[in-house]
Scaffold this motif. Structure first.
Motif, short mmCIF file in Angstrom:
data_model
loop_
_atom_site.label_atom_id
_atom_site.label_comp_id
_atom_site.label_asym_id
_atom_site.label_seq_id
_atom_site.Cartn_x
_atom_site.Cartn_y
_atom_site.Cartn_z
N LEU A 100 0.75 -1.12 0.08
CA LEU A 100 0.08 0.00 0.11
C LEU A 100 0.76 1.38 -0.09
O LEU A 100 0.65 1.96 -0.74
CB LEU A 100 -0.95 -0.06 1.24
N ALA A 101 1.95 1.29 0.83
CA ALA A 101 2.77 2.36 1.13
C ALA A 101 3.55 2.93 -0.17
O ALA A 101 3.97 3.75 -0.36
CB ALA A 101 3.63 2.31 2.18
N THR A 102 3.99 1.66 -0.96
CA THR A 102 4.82 2.00 -1.96
C THR A 102 4.38 1.89 -3.29
O THR A 102 4.61 2.50 -4.52
CB THR A 102 5.84 0.55 -2.36
N THR A 103 2.92 1.51 -3.35
CA THR A 103 2.38 1.44 -4.52
C THR A 103 1.10 2.70 -4.79
O THR A 103 1.39 3.52 -5.32
CB THR A 103 1.18 0.31 -4.97
N LEU A 104 0.37 2.91 -3.63
CA LEU A 104 -0.83 3.71 -3.62
C LEU A 104 -0.38 5.08 -3.31
O LEU A 104 -0.80 6.08 -3.79
CB LEU A 104 -1.87 3.43 -2.80
N ALA A 105 0.43 5.04 -2.00
CA ALA A 105 0.92 6.32 -1.72
C ALA A 105 1.66 7.47 -2.69
O ALA A 105 1.33 8.33 -2.75
CB ALA A 105 1.73 6.30 -0.29
N PRO A 106 2.70 6.69 -3.50
CA PRO A 106 3.51 7.89 -4.22
C PRO A 106 2.39 8.12 -5.47
O PRO A 106 2.57 9.22 -5.84
CB PRO A 106 4.49 6.67 -4.89
N ALA A 107 1.22 7.27 -5.97
CA ALA A 107 0.72 7.77 -7.05
C ALA A 107 -0.23 8.63 -6.49
O ALA A 107 -0.54 9.81 -7.11
CB ALA A 107 -0.05 6.28 -7.52
N TYR A 108 -0.66 8.56 -5.35
CA TYR A 108 -1.76 9.63 -4.81
C TYR A 108 -0.91 10.83 -4.72
O TYR A 108 -1.39 12.10 -5.02
CB TYR A 108 -2.49 9.39 -3.44
N ARG A 109 0.21 10.87 -4.15
CA ARG A 109 1.21 12.19 -3.80
C ARG A 109 1.29 12.88 -5.32
O ARG A 109 1.12 14.03 -5.27
CB ARG A 109 2.33 11.59 -3.12
N LEU A 110 1.33 12.05 -6.29
CA LEU A 110 1.46 12.77 -7.61
C LEU A 110 0.38 13.37 -8.05
O LEU A 110 0.23 14.34 -8.77
CB LEU A 110 2.47 11.92 -8.35
N TRP A 111 -0.82 12.46 -7.89
CA TRP A 111 -2.14 12.97 -8.28
C TRP A 111 -2.51 14.02 -7.66
O TRP A 111 -2.91 15.27 -8.07
CB TRP A 111 -3.02 11.77 -8.04
N ALA A 129 -2.04 8.08 -16.44
CA ALA A 129 -1.08 6.91 -15.80
C ALA A 129 -1.50 6.83 -14.35
O ALA A 129 -1.44 5.65 -13.85
CB ALA A 129 0.22 7.16 -16.20
N LEU A 130 -1.55 7.90 -13.75
CA LEU A 130 -1.85 8.10 -12.19
C LEU A 130 -2.79 7.22 -11.82
O LEU A 130 -2.94 6.17 -10.95
CB LEU A 130 -1.34 9.46 -11.48
N ARG A 131 -3.94 7.65 -12.70
CA ARG A 131 -5.30 7.16 -12.41
C ARG A 131 -5.34 5.61 -12.65
O ARG A 131 -5.91 4.94 -11.66
CB ARG A 131 -6.37 7.64 -13.27
N ARG A 132 -4.43 5.10 -13.59
CA ARG A 132 -4.81 3.58 -13.78
C ARG A 132 -3.91 2.99 -12.63
O ARG A 132 -4.18 1.89 -12.32
CB ARG A 132 -3.98 3.66 -15.16
N THR A 133 -2.50 3.73 -12.24
CA THR A 133 -1.94 2.97 -11.22
C THR A 133 -2.85 2.59 -10.06
O THR A 133 -2.98 1.62 -9.35
CB THR A 133 -0.51 3.95 -10.86
N ILE A 134 -3.50 3.74 -9.58
CA ILE A 134 -4.31 3.75 -8.45
C ILE A 134 -5.49 2.72 -8.56
O ILE A 134 -5.64 1.98 -7.75
CB ILE A 134 -4.93 5.01 -7.97
N GLU A 135 -6.18 2.65 -10.00
CA GLU A 135 -7.41 1.81 -9.87
C GLU A 135 -6.83 0.30 -9.89
O GLU A 135 -7.45 -0.51 -9.40
CB GLU A 135 -8.10 2.31 -11.27
#
Ligand SMILES: N[C@@H](CCC(=O)N[C@@H](CS)C(=O)NCC(=O)O)C(=O)O
Length: 211
Positions: A100-111, A129-135
């Motif tokens: 969670l901390a290495t996948t979602l957190a950095p993508a949300y941070r950039l979002w 790309a960020l939307r897809r990573t999170i989804e």
């Protein structure tokens, strides 16, 4: 006595939730983003990263939300935020927190902070790309919960669920909020029924996504 430097609804949320679940005495210090307090010299002396959360543990400033969750879980084993050390579930617990901390957190941070990538708004391809990573991450978690839930570790709630819930909340205004996946929806409802959630909302003055 802990002191949590926080800003409502941000990455400090999981630490605040963990403290409430534990029932340990703590003091809240709000960091006012409107006044850029996270970059004030006093705050930067404690946390040179200029971000929340910061948690004073025995008077010593500690940072990084996922690390703080693990630190608190280890300091208060009676709260059962982590399965017993050395157990197979404990290895699952580390893996979920790290995922969670290495996948979602950095993508949300950039979002939420396009300026981190040098522009006031994301170009469409980056946003996509960020939307897809999170989804994609939510699709994976949803599949896991559908097969092995109701919690990330199965039958037992753990601190990893607090982290997941915080990240789910951050998706509420995104093109596809996490609650649109069926198992995630049930999971959010289960987690939001915990007394710590209501107490967090009251203390942080939050309203959206309460139930
Ligand atoms: N990896 C850090 C990220 C912390 C973070 O990005 N915090 C945001 C709020 S969610 C923040 O302090 N933003 C203020 C800023 O960057 O100026 C953690 O999980 O603790």
């Amino acid at each position: 006595m802990y002191t949590l430097y926080y800003s409502p609804g941000t990455a400090s949320m999981v630490v605040h939730l963990a403290l409430l679940e534990i029932g340990a005495p703590f003091r809240l210090e709000k960091v006012d983003f409107e006044r850029d307090q996270q970059h004030s010299p006093e705050y930067l002396r404690m946390n040179p990263r200029g971000k929340v959360p910061t948690l004073l543990v025995d008077g010593r400033p500690c940072v990084e939300s996922a690390a703080l969750l693990m630190i608190l879980a280890e300091r208060h084993p009676e709260a059962k935020l982590a399965p017993p050390s050395g157990s197979p579930l404990r290895t699952d617990w580390y893996q979920w927190i790290a995922y969670l901390a290495t996948t979602l957190a950095p993508a949300y941070r950039l979002w939420f902070y396009p300026a981190d990538l040098g522009s006031p708004e994301h170009p469409p391809a980056v946003r996509e790309a960020l939307r897809r990573t999170i989804e994609d991450a939510w699709t994976l978690v949803d599949g896991h919960l559908a097969a092995h839930g109701p919690y990330l570790l199965g039958a037992e709630f753990s601190g990893a669920d607090l982290l997941a819930l915080m990240y789910m909340r951050w998706s509420r205004n995104m093109p596809r909020p996490a609650t649109e996946w069926p198992a995630l929806r049930r999971y959010a409802d289960l987690m939001r029924a915990r007394p710590s959630w209501a107490r967090l909302y009251e203390a942080e003055g939050l309203t959206e996504w309460r139930t």
